[in-house]
Design a protein around this motif. Structure first.
Motif, mmCIF file in Angstrom:
data_model
loop_
_atom_site.group_PDB
_atom_site.id
_atom_site.type_symbol
_atom_site.label_atom_id
_atom_site.label_comp_id
_atom_site.label_asym_id
_atom_site.label_seq_id
_atom_site.Cartn_x
_atom_site.Cartn_y
_atom_site.Cartn_z
ATOM 1 N N ARG A 16 0.811 -1.217 0.000
ATOM 2 C CA ARG A 16 0.000 0.000 0.000
ATOM 3 C C ARG A 16 0.845 1.267 0.000
ATOM 4 O O ARG A 16 0.349 2.333 -0.353
ATOM 5 N N GLU A 74 -2.873 2.401 8.835
ATOM 6 C CA GLU A 74 -2.506 1.310 7.928
ATOM 7 C C GLU A 74 -1.669 0.257 8.644
ATOM 8 O O GLU A 74 -1.814 -0.941 8.390
ATOM 9 N N GLU A 77 -4.039 -1.862 10.581
ATOM 10 C CA GLU A 77 -4.701 -2.806 9.679
ATOM 11 C C GLU A 77 -3.766 -3.950 9.311
ATOM 12 O O GLU A 77 -4.174 -5.117 9.255
ATOM 13 N N SER A 112 -3.169 -1.033 -2.929
ATOM 14 C CA SER A 112 -4.074 0.093 -3.154
ATOM 15 C C SER A 112 -4.146 0.368 -4.652
ATOM 16 O O SER A 112 -3.110 0.466 -5.312
ATOM 17 N N SER A 124 -8.656 -2.405 -7.716
ATOM 18 C CA SER A 124 -9.418 -2.535 -6.479
ATOM 19 C C SER A 124 -10.849 -2.976 -6.730
ATOM 20 O O SER A 124 -11.507 -3.527 -5.844
ATOM 21 N N ASP A 140 -7.534 -5.142 -1.387
ATOM 22 C CA ASP A 140 -7.505 -3.708 -1.136
ATOM 23 C C ASP A 140 -8.498 -3.483 -0.001
ATOM 24 O O ASP A 140 -9.693 -3.713 -0.167
ATOM 25 N N THR A 142 -9.887 -1.053 1.258
ATOM 26 C CA THR A 142 -10.993 -0.112 1.082
ATOM 27 C C THR A 142 -12.274 -0.841 0.679
ATOM 28 O O THR A 142 -13.369 -0.281 0.776
ATOM 29 N N GLU A 145 -15.095 -0.854 3.358
ATOM 30 C CA GLU A 145 -15.944 0.323 3.472
ATOM 31 C C GLU A 145 -17.047 0.280 2.420
ATOM 32 O O GLU A 145 -18.199 0.624 2.692
ATOM 33 N N GLU A 146 -16.693 -0.157 1.208
ATOM 34 C CA GLU A 146 -17.692 -0.302 0.158
ATOM 35 C C GLU A 146 -18.693 -1.398 0.498
ATOM 36 O O GLU A 146 -19.871 -1.314 0.125
ATOM 37 N N THR A 149 -21.104 0.599 2.640
ATOM 38 C CA THR A 149 -21.821 1.709 2.025
ATOM 39 C C THR A 149 -22.606 1.300 0.784
ATOM 40 O O THR A 149 -23.698 1.824 0.532
ATOM 41 N N THR A 160 -14.191 -8.627 8.274
ATOM 42 C CA THR A 160 -12.927 -8.701 7.536
ATOM 43 C C THR A 160 -12.269 -10.063 7.732
ATOM 44 O O THR A 160 -11.767 -10.663 6.776
#
Length: 289
Positions: A16, A74, A77, A112, A124, A140, A142, A145-146, A149, A160
């Motif tokens: 990343r 990061e 994570e 990323s 991604s 990735d 991120t 979060e998707e 959302t 996760t």
């Protein structure tokens, strides 16, 4: 989820901090072109997208990379992923040893934007996936979060962990020869019949994620209130029927490649409750052999 203070795996590659000036090969968000081929939690199907990825990559420049320091978030994570991977290593090494087999540890690659793999290049938009050609899981972060959302999942650290365990499940299938057998069975089949075999493979990976949870709870007492709900919420959100209903307003069962929300939740819980890999023959239970 209780995860701090345990062993961390050395088999995590964190890319990343590498930025590229080259082009990524896909667009359109998480439901871009890749989802038609791999879907969410790309899994073993990643091998089948290689020719398409290679075609998409023709004429594109290899990215020039620059390195930056990872942020504190990061690094946190990274520590989490290393711990979850170590837990998977410990659980699957034990299960394989109990069955007179040897477990070969995979790597997890955090990236990323875009990444190069032995299954081709990916962005991604692909979501987490396993590449059998190099026996690595690509993520990735991120994506999570998707997942909340765009797909309405509850989120949380155990969601996760479930996704990571699902992808490691595909590695287990590769080591056991299940994935190769599935690809052989797909030869000469109609698209709908081939998709059914893909569904069985994906549901078995969900089952293996449940088995991992069963063993890890015994070994490390990892679960906190709400953790299983987080996993089930993630499994529900990425069911083929839930995705199709949300994104296209209609459900086409013959196009399913990963299973319905209810199937994904059922097989995860079956693995968790039983802890017995012998109860995970999704192909037989779906009437495919």
């Amino acid at each position: 989820m209780k995860w701090k203070g345990r062993r961390q795996s050395s088999n995590v590659e964190d890319r990343r901090g590498m930025s590229s000036g080259g082009k990524t090969i896909m667009g359109g968000g998480i439901l871009g072109i890749i989802i038609l081929l791999v879907n969410v939690f790309g899994g073993e199907n990643a091998q089948m997208i290689t020719p398409v990825l290679e075609q998409l990559n023709q004429g594109q420049n290899q990215p020039a990379t620059e390195q930056r320091d990872l942020t504190a978030a990061e690094l946190e994570e990274q520590a989490f992923v290393k711990t979850i991977l170590a837990d998977n290593e410990d659980v699957w090494s034990r299960i394989f040893q109990e069955n007179n087999l040897q477990y070969k540890k995979p790597n997890v690659v955090l990236f990323s934007g875009a990444v190069q793999t032995d299954c081709g290049n990916a962005s991604s938009d692909s979501g987490p996936f396993y590449c059998p050609a190099d026996q690595k899981v690509y993520m990735d972060l991120t994506f999570f979060e998707e997942l909340k959302t765009k797909f309405g999942a509850q989120g949380g650290d155990f969601a996760t962990a479930y996704v990571i365990a699902h992808e490691i499940g595909h590695h287990v299938q590769t080591l056991l020869g299940t994935s190769a057998k599935m690809r052989q069975m797909q030869q000469g089949k109609s698209k709908a019949e081939a998709n059914k075999l893909s569904v069985a493979l994906e549901l078995q990976a969900d089952f293996y994620a449940g088995v991992w949870t069963h063993y890890n709870q015994q070994m490390n007492n990892i679960l906190e209130d709400g953790d299983l709900d987080e996993a089930l919420s993630a499994a529900h959100a990425v069911g083929d029927d839930a995705i199709q209903a949300k994104m296209q307003g209609r459900i086409v069962p013959e196009s399913f490649t990963h299973g319905t929300s209810e199937q994904r939740k059922y097989w995860f819980m079956k693995g968790y409750k039983s802890g017995d890999i012998k109860q995970g023959n999704t192909f037989e239970e779906l009437g495919l052999y």
